[in-house]
Write an enzyme that holds these catalytic residues in place. Structure first.
Site, PDB file in Angstrom:
ATOM      1  N   GLN A 223       0.582  -1.119  -0.021  1.00 18.18           N
ATOM      2  CA  GLN A 223      -0.276   0.546  -0.232  1.00 18.18           C
ATOM      3  C   GLN A 223       1.408   1.152  -0.119  1.00 18.18           C
ATOM      4  OE1 GLN A 223      -2.490  -2.708   3.343  1.00 18.18           O
ATOM      5  NE2 GLN A 223      -2.940  -0.583   3.613  1.00 18.18           N
ATOM      6  N   ARG A 370      -8.337  -1.085   8.432  1.00 19.98           N
ATOM      7  CA  ARG A 370      -9.214  -0.120   8.026  1.00 19.98           C
ATOM      8  C   ARG A 370      -9.823   0.803   8.594  1.00 19.98           C
ATOM      9  NH1 ARG A 370     -14.217  -1.648   4.303  1.00 19.98           N
ATOM     10  NH2 ARG A 370     -14.410   0.427   3.063  1.00 19.98           N
ATOM     11  N   CYS A 371      -8.760   1.364   9.536  1.00 15.98           N
ATOM     12  CA  CYS A 371      -8.648   2.643  11.053  1.00 15.98           C
ATOM     13  C   CYS A 371      -7.204   2.823  10.538  1.00 15.98           C
ATOM     14  CB  CYS A 371      -8.194   1.291  11.511  1.00 15.98           C
ATOM     15  SG  CYS A 371      -7.817   2.163  13.186  1.00 15.98           S
ATOM     16  N   GLU A 741     -12.628   3.828   6.231  1.00 12.89           N
ATOM     17  CA  GLU A 741     -13.101   3.156   6.897  1.00 12.89           C
ATOM     18  C   GLU A 741     -13.639   3.908   8.351  1.00 12.89           C
ATOM     19  OE1 GLU A 741      -8.713   3.916   7.470  1.00 12.89           O
ATOM     20  OE2 GLU A 741      -9.000   5.517   9.493  1.00 12.89           O
TER      21      GLU A 741
END
Ligand code: CDP
Length: 796
Positions: A223, A370-371, A741
């Site tokens: 990523q 997702r944070c 998120e």
């Protein structure tokens, strides 16, 4: 007469343009790491430890070398000769690449085999003989600090125990004073269990070292390609300009693909040694058992309250289980991520937060699934605590929130832990949510149902979260400041390419970055191609995680488009033969202020940039912008869930779920809705079904998709989304706030609160996630809290 373009028609801001990347995804034409085959490519497999904690007495690889088709067997000892047995982590710790002295978690990498095909490599791994001397395993922070606990990281000089850090923020004395004034003190303790990001595509890499050019090209599932390039330069001591990281299509990342994994490093070394491309594709069980986990924190807090419902202070302590290595990414000075964003949306005058990180014999944990760096844990605790506090006061939970949420006229608002919130309409979001959920009517239904022995419950979660790290004053990873970048090239025919330092994993950047260019320049979005993920072509960026792409790189796209527009204005003045001051802009076109019908389009300006520039002007129409955000963005959400719990079985069903999200200006409303739906699905999964834990020997329980369930459309409830509350971000060039998120962060508490609300009369204060039917049944039957903290019996 205005000739301005219709922004929606050209795919600008607010257009629900279909995702251009889906043209290849839904045709099965995506190009993922495992789709790439290079000439002469070999395959690598990893041998993992079956034990959670053991001394390695010997490793015998002789039989593996004898397997036909094997080219190389790597062990920690061999890695050590190149100073690569250990590598630095993104959090200033070290991590074993291949174990030398001890194994410290089940699934740890012990050796690698590189062979003609992956099956041969796998078979040869089984021929490696490792002699282990088992050691006692530690599977929780409490065990880690118990007297006599073995020191897990005895490899580290000066590490006397299993504590990684102690961190605190806030005003301890002021908080004590506020607690002394309290009418009611509400307390809550809970465990947010380990969660697994479970991307459909596991991690993988293809390293290709070319001795002739001295260039290393690595195709990999990352990523953050530029961060990886820097890490490879430092770890492998290769010159940075000779390293090219290409992150092709990624089949889901969710934070899992931010850390540097041993598999990447081993494939690179193998390629350098063998001078052939080496591919490593992690298998599902390898990913589930050993990859970067999320959460696994123990939260303990209390709240000082006045009888009229006013929050006076909060106190909170976190014990974080990081596993064997502290390897997740944290903005450097925040050891427990942005945990201190907790209670940010409430007007809390004072607070004190402490956090302690511990090593355990588990796979490295703490990735932000997702944070935004631990905000999921922070918001979960906040919203569970808010409901407990309302109950302790005997106050309606919606009313309690209404009293304490930051009011619209109080922005900018400084939180007791130092964040600055710049905008929001929290009360309105809550109101929209309550009306959509038919709150008052549901309370009446709940009462009626109770009289007939049925258990109905309603859970609310209201939260804001900090998205878009940095600014560079406060946020860095390994000292690298957290800004981002965009490069825009407008070709002579008015078509364009934009490249950013981010790397989407399904979020739709190829669609939305083009929409920002369309909005700024009037070039139709379909004429703008977006490219990400190649460090040789994209400008430097910190990557995509923590919903930072729109707040930071999205802003960079807007800013670079404005630079292009400024140059195009000078070209327009030249073409129209007037001075620049006499030129006006409307979408896609410059015109003469005194003669509106005399104008030139942006495409005509682009042609002039290559064919008819004014004297002295540099030719071409391209530029780069680096964007260092002045602040984080603070979206707000209100999630409301109603449930019915079956008292006989503990099974609970969602009756309705309402989501009101305010993420400022929405670039693409359809994509935003998709992001929210995906996040709510993950929130439901975490609350309801995802169970991965450890037994007393450190065996990972639930390390397969029979136990750790990914919800399909079949299990997932319907969601009702509301988009009517829009509070533009005051410092973002197009007013957008992050959204990726929010629902995964704020959603879990709404589900758990709803089930606990249904069980209110039992006096149960907490059931740890996942709220499996047997846990809910135990809570109802024995009228007691149910903990999910490890160790568990392996047959649980
Ligand atoms: O960093 P990440 O892409 O995961 O998260 P994000 O910046 O919140 O964006 C997720 C997706 O939603 C991207 O395609 C964004 O451009 C889009 N989005 C949007 O259309 N409007 C917003 N206000 C925020 C995000």
């Amino acid at each position: 007469m205005s000739q301005a373009l219709d922004e929606i028609k050209i795919g600008g801001l607010g257009s629900s343009r279909k995702r251009v990347e889906d043209n290849r995804f839904i045709r099965g034409r995506g190009n993922y790491t495992d789709d790439i085959t290079l000439p002469g490519m070999l395959h690598m497999e990893i041998l993992r430890s079956p034990l959670a904690h053991a001394r390695i007495k010997s490793i015998d690889t002789s039989k593996a070398w004898e397997v036909p088709g094997v080219h190389l067997v790597l062990t920690g000892e061999m890695m050590a000769t190149r100073n690569l047995a250990w590598m630095p982590t993104l959090s200033y710790d070290t991590q074993a690449v291949l174990a030398t002295d001890k194994v410290r978690f089940q699934g740890q990498e012990v050796a690698c085999v590189i062979a003609d095909d992956p099956y041969v490599a796998k078979d040869a791994c089984e021929k490696i003989d490792v002699e282990y001397e088992p050691l006692p395993a530690i599977v929780s922070p409490m065990q880690a600090v118990a007297e006599g606990a073995p020191v897990i990281r005895d490899d580290k000089e000066g590490q006397p125990d299993n504590v990684i850090y102690n961190w605190e923020v806030g005003d301890a004395e002021g908080t004590d004073r506020a607690f002394a004034q309290a009418d009611v003190i509400s307390k809550l303790k809970l465990h947010y269990p380990r969660s697994h990001p479970s991307p459909i595509e596991c991690c993988g890499s293809i390293a290709d070292f070319n001795r002739a050019t001295s260039k290393l090209t690595v195709y990999m599932t990352t990523q953050a390609p530029h961060i990886i390039r820097a890490a490879v330069a430092l770890v492998a001591e290769l010159p940075e300009h000779m390293i090219r990281i290409i992150s092709p299509d990624i089949g889901g990342g969710f934070g899992n693909k931010v850390p540097v994994y041993p598999g990447y490093v081993c494939s690179i070394l193998a390629s350098i040694l063998l001078e052939r491309p080496v591919k490593w594709i992690e298998d599902k069980s390898g990913n589930l058992i050993s990859t970067g986990f999320a959460r696994d924190v123990y939260l303990d807090g209390e709240m000082a309250l006045r009888n009229d419902g006013k929050i006076l202070a909060v106190r909170m302590h976190t014990d974080a289980d990081h596993g064997a290595f502290f390897s997740d990414a944290q903005p450097s000075k925040f050891k427990i991520g942005l945990m201190h964003s907790t209670f940010a949306c409430y007007d809390v005058p004072v607070g004190h937060l402490t956090a302690r990180g511990m090593y355990t014999n588990k796979a490295p944990g703490g990735v932000a699934y997702r944070c935004s760096f631990r905000v999921t844990e922070a918001m979960f605790f906040q919203e569970r605590m808010i409901q407990a506090a309302a109950d302790d006061l005997g106050m309606d939970q919606a009313e309690f929130r209404r009293i304490n949420l930051v009011k619209d006229d109080k922005f900018p608002h400084r939180t007791p832990f130092g964040f600055l919130l710049d905008s929001g309409q929290y009360g309105k979001c809550l109101q929209v949510g309550l009306e959509a959920a038919d709150y008052q009517d549901f309370l009446r239904q709940k009462q009626e149902a109770k009289e007939r022995g049925r258990l109905l419950g309603i859970g609310i979660s209201t939260m804001t979260e900090p998205l878009g790290a940095g600014n560079s004053r406060e946020y860095d990873i390994l000292g690298i400041k957290m800004f981002d970048s965009a490069e825009l090239k407008v070709h002579m025919t008015g078509k364009a390419i934009v490249r950013t330092g981010t790397r989407g994993q399904g979020q739709g950047h190829e669609t939305t970055w083009a929409q920002i260019v369309a909005h700024e320049l009037g070039i139709p979005a379909e004429d703008v191609v977006v490219e990400e993920g190649d460090t040789d072509t994209a400008p430097f960026g910190m990557g995509t995680y923590a919903s930072r792409s729109t707040p930071v790189a999205g802003a960079a796209v807007a800013m670079v488009a404005r630079k292009i527009r400024a140059k195009a204005r000078r070209l327009a003045a030249h073409l129209l033969e007037v001075s620049e001051e006499d030129i006006e802009w409307e979408l896609g076109r410059f015109y003469v202020r005194s003669a509106r019908d005399r104008g030139v389009t942006i495409q005509e300006c682009a042609m002039a940039a290559y064919s008819n520039m004014p004297d002295g002007m540099e030719p071409g129409l391209e530029n780069t912008a680096y964007y260092d955000p002045p602040n984080l963005t603070w979206p707000f959400a209100c999630y409301i869930v109603t449930v019915e719990v079956d008292p006989q079985t503990g099974v609970w069903d969602v009756l309705k779920m309402v989501a009101v999200d305010d993420c400022g200006v929405r670039i693409n409303p359809m994509i935003v809705e998709g992001q929210i739906m995906g996040g709510l699905t993950e929130a439901y999964a975490m609350a309801n079904m995802q169970f991965i834990t450890f037994d007393a020997d450190g065996n990972c329980v639930g390390s397969n998709y029979m136990d750790y369930l990914l919800p399909t459309a079949w299990e997932t409830p319907g969601f009702e989304l509301h988009s009517e509350v829009v509070t533009p971000c005051p410092h973002h060039p197009i007013g957008a706030k992050g959204i990726g998120e929010c629902a995964a962060v704020g959603g879990p508490a709404a589900f758990v609160n709803a089930v606990l609300d249904a069980l209110k009369d039992t006096g149960v204060r907490n059931i740890d996630m996942p709220l499996l039917p047997d846990r809910v049944w135990q809570a109802i039957t024995y009228r007691r809290d149910v903990s999910g903290a490890p160790p568990v019996r392996s047959d649980d």
